[in-house]
Design a protein around this motif. Structure first.
Motif, PDB file in Angstrom:
ATOM      1  N   ARG A  20       0.879  -1.224  -0.045  1.00 38.45           N
ATOM      2  CA  ARG A  20      -0.083  -0.051   0.181  1.00 38.45           C
ATOM      3  C   ARG A  20       0.842   1.220   0.120  1.00 38.45           C
ATOM      4  NH1 ARG A  20      -3.117  -1.850   5.109  1.00 38.45           N
ATOM      5  NH2 ARG A  20      -1.032  -1.257   5.983  1.00 38.45           N
ATOM      6  N   SER A  21       2.007   1.322   0.668  1.00 38.38           N
ATOM      7  CA  SER A  21       2.596   2.697   0.933  1.00 38.38           C
ATOM      8  C   SER A  21       3.844   2.730  -0.148  1.00 38.38           C
ATOM      9  CB  SER A  21       3.478   2.229   2.159  1.00 38.38           C
ATOM     10  OG  SER A  21       4.263   3.332   2.527  1.00 38.38           O
ATOM     11  N   ASP A  23       6.054   5.140  -0.306  1.00 33.29           N
ATOM     12  CA  ASP A  23       7.186   5.423   0.115  1.00 33.29           C
ATOM     13  C   ASP A  23       7.918   4.109   0.898  1.00 33.29           C
ATOM     14  OD1 ASP A  23       6.511   8.089  -0.436  1.00 33.29           O
ATOM     15  OD2 ASP A  23       5.584   8.497   1.713  1.00 33.29           O
ATOM     16  N   LYS A  24       7.298   3.417   1.406  1.00 35.12           N
ATOM     17  CA  LYS A  24       8.026   2.258   2.170  1.00 35.12           C
ATOM     18  C   LYS A  24       8.376   1.069   1.002  1.00 35.12           C
ATOM     19  CE  LYS A  24       5.652   1.921   6.420  1.00 35.12           C
ATOM     20  NZ  LYS A  24       4.478   1.150   7.327  1.00 35.12           N
ATOM     21  N   ASP A  46      -3.375  -1.164  -2.644  1.00 32.06           N
ATOM     22  CA  ASP A  46      -3.934  -1.527  -1.516  1.00 32.06           C
ATOM     23  C   ASP A  46      -5.005  -3.041  -1.996  1.00 32.06           C
ATOM     24  OD1 ASP A  46      -5.593  -2.466   0.661  1.00 32.06           O
ATOM     25  OD2 ASP A  46      -6.076  -0.476   1.112  1.00 32.06           O
TER      26      ASP A  46
END
Length: 181
Positions: A20-21, A23-24, A46
């Motif tokens: 979902r992220s 950035d991660k 997601d």
């Protein structure tokens, strides 16, 4: 998931990381690129949303990416009395832990079957082996993953597609961050 990505990267597998992220994903991708020579492609989505498996497949098709190893590792649990759970959260958990797993196995597994090669690793949990009050729906979702994986392995074995299921116990990940013990 991170450790599996690290292992595959050290073995020079091209990776498609999904989370979902965004950035991660970028942090993990940069780490893997820094320590290995593997190609890393990110796709932020997601998987608890309906039709997300189809969107991931469409992305792979558009990028001309062949998935040889599918690892279904995404998942979350809700620790609460079942009748008191937030229904939206319950639906998201079951969508991610059950529907997305089955859909991804169907979509990518059909390609593997046609090619007569591939591997699928579905991640369940030791919660799949016993009924656990206050963790009932999560445990049932992981029982689904376990039984589904065993059946799918039998269906695909004659087509040289390996299906396995990993059922770890409690693991030091972000899984427990949102739970109040």
């Amino acid at each position: 998931g991170l450790e599996m990505a690290r292992i595959l990267a050290t073995r020079s597998h091209r990776l498609i990381l999904v989370s979902r992220s965004k950035d991660k994903l970028e942090v993990v991708a940069n780490e893997l690129r820094q320590h290995t020579s593997t190609e890393v492609i990110n796709y932020a989505i997601d998987l608890s949303e309906p039709e997300s498996a189809e969107h991931l497949f469409d992305f792979c098709e558009a990028q001309q990416l062949q998935v040889d190893i599918l690892i279904n590792n995404a998942g979350f649990g809700i620790f609460d009395e079942h009748v008191a759970m937030d229904q939206k959260k319950l639906t998201q958990m079951l969508q991610l832990n059950v529907i997305a797993v089955a859909a991804l196995c169907q979509i990518f597994g059909s390609q593997m079957k046609r090619r007569r090669s591939g591997a699928i690793l579905n991640v369940a949990s030791t919660a799949a082996y016993q009924a656990t009050p206050y963790f009932a729906a999560y445990g049932a979702s992981k029982t689904f993953v376990l039984c589904f994986s065993e059946a799918l392995a039998k269906e695909l074995e004659d087509f040289d597609v390996q299906v396995s299921c990993l059922a770890p116990g409690p693991t030091d990940t972000a899984f427990f961050d949102a739970m109040d013990p």
